[in-house]
Scaffold this active site. Structure first.
Site, mmCIF file in Angstrom:
data_model
loop_
_atom_site.group_PDB
_atom_site.id
_atom_site.type_symbol
_atom_site.label_atom_id
_atom_site.label_comp_id
_atom_site.label_asym_id
_atom_site.label_seq_id
_atom_site.Cartn_x
_atom_site.Cartn_y
_atom_site.Cartn_z
ATOM 1 N N SER A 61 3.534 3.386 8.529
ATOM 2 C CA SER A 61 3.960 4.609 6.511
ATOM 3 C C SER A 61 4.004 5.511 7.958
ATOM 4 O O SER A 61 4.707 5.807 8.935
ATOM 5 C CB SER A 61 2.836 5.124 6.518
ATOM 6 O OG SER A 61 2.216 4.099 5.985
ATOM 7 N N ASN A 121 0.616 -1.114 -0.004
ATOM 8 C CA ASN A 121 0.058 -0.037 -0.404
ATOM 9 C C ASN A 121 0.862 1.441 0.452
ATOM 10 O O ASN A 121 1.750 1.180 -1.292
ATOM 11 C CB ASN A 121 -1.639 -0.137 1.089
ATOM 12 C CG ASN A 121 -0.406 -0.175 2.417
ATOM 13 O OD1 ASN A 121 -0.528 -1.236 2.662
ATOM 14 N ND2 ASN A 121 -0.713 0.445 3.749
ATOM 15 N N ASP A 122 0.668 2.271 0.838
ATOM 16 C CA ASP A 122 1.229 3.301 0.905
ATOM 17 C C ASP A 122 3.011 3.206 -0.019
ATOM 18 O O ASP A 122 3.488 2.708 0.806
ATOM 19 C CB ASP A 122 1.332 4.179 1.911
ATOM 20 C CG ASP A 122 -0.056 4.066 2.885
ATOM 21 O OD1 ASP A 122 -1.225 3.843 2.963
ATOM 22 O OD2 ASP A 122 0.067 4.678 3.903
ATOM 23 N N TRP A 181 -9.076 0.895 -0.609
ATOM 24 C CA TRP A 181 -9.155 -0.185 0.691
ATOM 25 C C TRP A 181 -10.466 -0.428 0.071
ATOM 26 O O TRP A 181 -10.523 -1.386 0.711
ATOM 27 C CB TRP A 181 -8.834 0.620 1.678
ATOM 28 C CG TRP A 181 -7.236 1.242 2.849
ATOM 29 C CD1 TRP A 181 -6.682 2.805 2.436
ATOM 30 C CD2 TRP A 181 -6.783 0.318 2.806
ATOM 31 N NE1 TRP A 181 -5.112 2.062 3.466
ATOM 32 C CE2 TRP A 181 -5.028 0.876 2.928
ATOM 33 C CE3 TRP A 181 -7.014 -1.129 2.772
ATOM 34 C CZ2 TRP A 181 -4.335 0.521 3.297
ATOM 35 C CZ3 TRP A 181 -5.284 -1.944 3.059
ATOM 36 C CH2 TRP A 181 -4.115 -1.087 3.425
ATOM 37 N N GLN A 198 4.673 0.398 2.280
ATOM 38 C CA GLN A 198 4.260 -0.052 2.957
ATOM 39 C C GLN A 198 3.895 -1.995 2.320
ATOM 40 O O GLN A 198 3.180 -1.878 1.546
ATOM 41 C CB GLN A 198 2.617 -0.164 2.897
ATOM 42 C CG GLN A 198 2.546 1.191 5.002
ATOM 43 C CD GLN A 198 3.000 1.085 5.879
ATOM 44 O OE1 GLN A 198 2.202 0.016 6.473
ATOM 45 N NE2 GLN A 198 4.423 0.970 5.915
ATOM 46 N N GLU A 254 -5.620 10.164 7.013
ATOM 47 C CA GLU A 254 -4.247 9.749 7.435
ATOM 48 C C GLU A 254 -3.516 10.279 6.458
ATOM 49 O O GLU A 254 -3.421 11.348 6.240
ATOM 50 C CB GLU A 254 -3.971 7.655 7.025
ATOM 51 C CG GLU A 254 -5.706 7.360 7.276
ATOM 52 C CD GLU A 254 -5.603 6.100 6.886
ATOM 53 O OE1 GLU A 254 -5.512 5.460 7.889
ATOM 54 O OE2 GLU A 254 -5.383 5.655 6.072
ATOM 55 N N ARG A 309 -1.127 8.400 13.373
ATOM 56 C CA ARG A 309 0.315 7.646 13.064
ATOM 57 C C ARG A 309 0.554 8.277 11.343
ATOM 58 O O ARG A 309 -0.207 9.289 11.828
ATOM 59 C CB ARG A 309 -0.081 6.715 12.099
ATOM 60 C CG ARG A 309 -1.614 6.741 11.647
ATOM 61 C CD ARG A 309 -2.295 4.726 11.143
ATOM 62 N NE ARG A 309 -3.866 4.832 10.401
ATOM 63 C CZ ARG A 309 -4.724 5.675 11.357
ATOM 64 N NH1 ARG A 309 -4.825 4.958 12.784
ATOM 65 N NH2 ARG A 309 -5.702 5.654 10.521
ATOM 66 N N ASP A 310 1.528 7.796 10.636
ATOM 67 C CA ASP A 310 2.119 8.132 9.718
ATOM 68 C C ASP A 310 2.443 9.368 9.499
ATOM 69 O O ASP A 310 2.354 10.989 9.068
ATOM 70 C CB ASP A 310 1.072 8.672 8.926
ATOM 71 C CG ASP A 310 0.192 7.811 8.751
ATOM 72 O OD1 ASP A 310 0.333 6.586 8.989
ATOM 73 O OD2 ASP A 310 -1.064 7.646 7.969
HETATM 74 C C1 FRU Z 1 -3.214 3.940 4.911
HETATM 75 C C2 FRU Z 1 -2.602 3.176 5.933
HETATM 76 C C3 FRU Z 1 -2.361 4.344 7.000
HETATM 77 C C4 FRU Z 1 -1.112 3.001 7.819
HETATM 78 C C5 FRU Z 1 -0.763 2.289 7.043
HETATM 79 C C6 FRU Z 1 -1.032 1.384 7.238
HETATM 80 O O1 FRU Z 1 -3.356 3.438 3.989
HETATM 81 O O2 FRU Z 1 -3.452 2.612 6.618
HETATM 82 O O3 FRU Z 1 -2.588 5.238 8.119
HETATM 83 O O4 FRU Z 1 0.249 3.851 8.250
HETATM 84 O O5 FRU Z 1 -1.757 2.457 5.789
HETATM 85 O O6 FRU Z 1 -0.088 -0.113 6.250
#
Ligand code: FRU
Length: 509
Positions: A97, A37-38, A299, A55, A214, A161-162
């Site tokens: 992330s 993902n990210d 998602w 990710q 996020e 987070r992030d």
């Molecule tokens: C966004 C997210 C972030 C998190 C990550 C987990 O897509 O949900 O908030 O850090 O992915 O994989």
């Protein structure tokens, strides 16, 4: 034990990979295997190498067991997979992330003998909390050591987070933007050394869309028009995007070293459904426009798309994009265009044609990558009422699949429709909605243009030089390899020009 065997296998995953599958993007990054993902930690190193972390679940085809995968590139189109950069220490942890910076002045003290040290700032996710951690790399970003006194920020929250960190030269401090996800708040922290952080402010605003925030990114733009700098706060929202699931919005404003103030209402970064968690490169030269990469999925369906069963991976990135901030129809707008005009992957011109009414066909079945870029320029849209439409339709010479879209000149509506790609549809997941649209308020100087890059299972479209853009994933059962641009019922004097270029695969060298 199982965790450590899986981890050992995971660290080998980079070694072999097959990028030839019919759905695999050729000019965009996707992981060697497993689930991505990210984008994370985007930074340009002093040797001119772009680093991309992401990710990564190396042991599954859905999210979970999150690591920081790693790849490098000299041009953002040809990628080399590297070993996994940051791994969890046990099966309760996930490395979420974050961002990475080059600590050239050794503010952190981790790098007494070098000016190319790299610090990664990420969220450690556990069932009890989400906290902010750092790890340092003395070998230019290839391997990291976790800081012994982690976490560097703990706010007693499971939804915090992030972190994205940038250097703020005016205050000589590092600034972190970080999401209090469920509170719909972006926190700002400052630090002299990346280790000790002070809370500076919280940004929130009534009326913003989203159920969770996020991946904030605060990006500085130089604006030529007014010879001034502005800051744009990008916030990814998931769930709760206006079109469902995930999307990215932004607010244009000003950051004074501690507080962000929005000057305009929010805007969405994309009018389709597959552009999320974009990150901006750190450490690029001051005089260059910002460069971003987003995750090209949503998602709501990303863990079900057929690349998993068919090709052993899920998740691709958007094109690398260059962004500028410009006034469009009276409001500040972030524009985007493929980085460096796709230069290092742009192959020969395969079509240059024009028409006033009728079809222009571009057969690209002989382009090995099955990826092309194209642009369509409509000019002479004059008269009291513009009429007609200019449609693009990608079809398959070997099957029934198609992907179409275009502009209705009378209403100014531009649309994209993926209902004709049959490998994954609303019957598989009802959130995989077929069509997207936006409006072009006016045709300045009687002109309108759109361009796109189609790449096996991804289409990005840029309207009027990137004033609006869309990222659409699609999954055909048979490769799309013919483009037809149809001009219908155009007014007198309106002309359509179509150019198309074959693209070279970034995975061949
Ligand atoms: C966004 C997210 C972030 C998190 C990550 C987990 O897509 O949900 O908030 O850090 O992915 O994989």
């Amino acid at each position: 034990m199982r965790f450590f065997v899986l981890s050992a296998l995971a660290s080998l995953a980079w070694a072999s990979s097959d990028y030839s599958g019919p759905l695999r993007p050729q000019v965009r990054f996707s992981p060697p295997h497993g689930f991505m993902n990210d984008p994370n930690g985007l930074f340009l190193d002093p040797k001119g190498i772009y680093h991309l972390y992401y990710q990564y679940n190396p042991t599954g085809l859905v999210a979970g067991n999150q690591h920081w995968g790693h790849a490098t590139s000299r041009d953002l189109y040809h990628w080399t997979n590297q070993r996994i950069a940051i791994s969890p220490d046990n099966s309760d942890e996930a490395i979420f992330s974050g961002s990475a910076v080059v600590d050239s002045e050794n503010t952190s003290g981790f790098f007494p003998d070098q000016d190319d040290g790299v610090v990664a700032i990420y969220t450690l996710d556990t069932p009890e909390a989400e906290t902010q951690h750092i790890a340092y790399s003395r070998d230019g970003g290839y391997s990291f050591t976790k800081y012994a006194s982690n976490p560097v920020i703990d706010s007693n929250s499971t939804d915090f987070r992030d972190p994205q960190v940038v250097w703020h030269p005016e205050t000589q401090k590092w600034v972190m933007a970080v999401a209090y996800a469920k509170d719909l708040v972006i926190g700002f922290y400052t630090s002299p050394n990346l280790k000790d952080w002070t809370h500076a402010s919280n940004f929130s605003q009534k009326g913003l869309p989203g159920d969770q925030f996020e991946c904030p990114n605060m990006v500085k733009f130089s604006v030529d028009e007014i010879d001034e700098e502005k800051h744009v706060l990008f916030i990814s929202i998931n769930p709760g995007a206006p079109l469902g699931g995930s999307t990215t919005m932004y607010l244009v404003g000003h950051f004074n070293g501690t507080h962000f103030t929005a000057e305009d209402p929010f805007k969405l970064a994309d009018f389709s459904k597959d552009n999320y968690a974009a990150q901006w490169y750190s450490n690029i030269p001051e005089d260059q426009d910002p460069i971003s990469i987003a995750w090209a999925s949503n998602w709501q369906y990303t863990e079900e798309v057929p690349t998993g069963q068919l090709e052993g991976y899920r998740g691709s990135n958007s094109l690398p994009r260059v962004n500028t901030l410009q006034k469009v129809d009276g409001t500040w707008t972030v524009t985007s265009a493929p980085y460096d005009g796709l230069s290092t992957v742009k192959g020969p011109l395969i079509s240059r044609q024009s028409t006033r009414n009728g079809d222009i066909a571009v057969d690209f079945s002989k382009v090995d990558s099955n990826a092309i870029s194209f642009d369509v320029e409509v000019s002479g849209i004059f008269g009291p009422q513009a009429t007609g439409e200019v449609i693009f339709n990608f079809t398959s010479s070997t099957g029934e699949d198609f992907l179409d879209g275009g502009i209705h000149l009378d209403s100014g509506e531009f649309w994209i429709n993926r209902a004709g790609t049959h490998g994954f549809t609303t019957a598989d997941n009802k959130a995989f909605t077929p069509s997207f649209n936006t409006t072009i308020p006016s045709f300045a100087n009687g002109r309108f243009s759109y361009s796109g890059v189609i790449d096996r299972s991804l289409l990005e479209i840029f309207l009027n030089g990137g004033e609006q853009s869309a990222t659409t994933s699609f999954f055909p059962n048979s490769p799309l390899d013919v483009l037809t641009v149809s001009a219908r019922s155009l007014g007198k004097g309106t002309t359509v020009k179509v150019n198309a270029w074959g693209l070279e695969s970034g995975w061949n060298s």
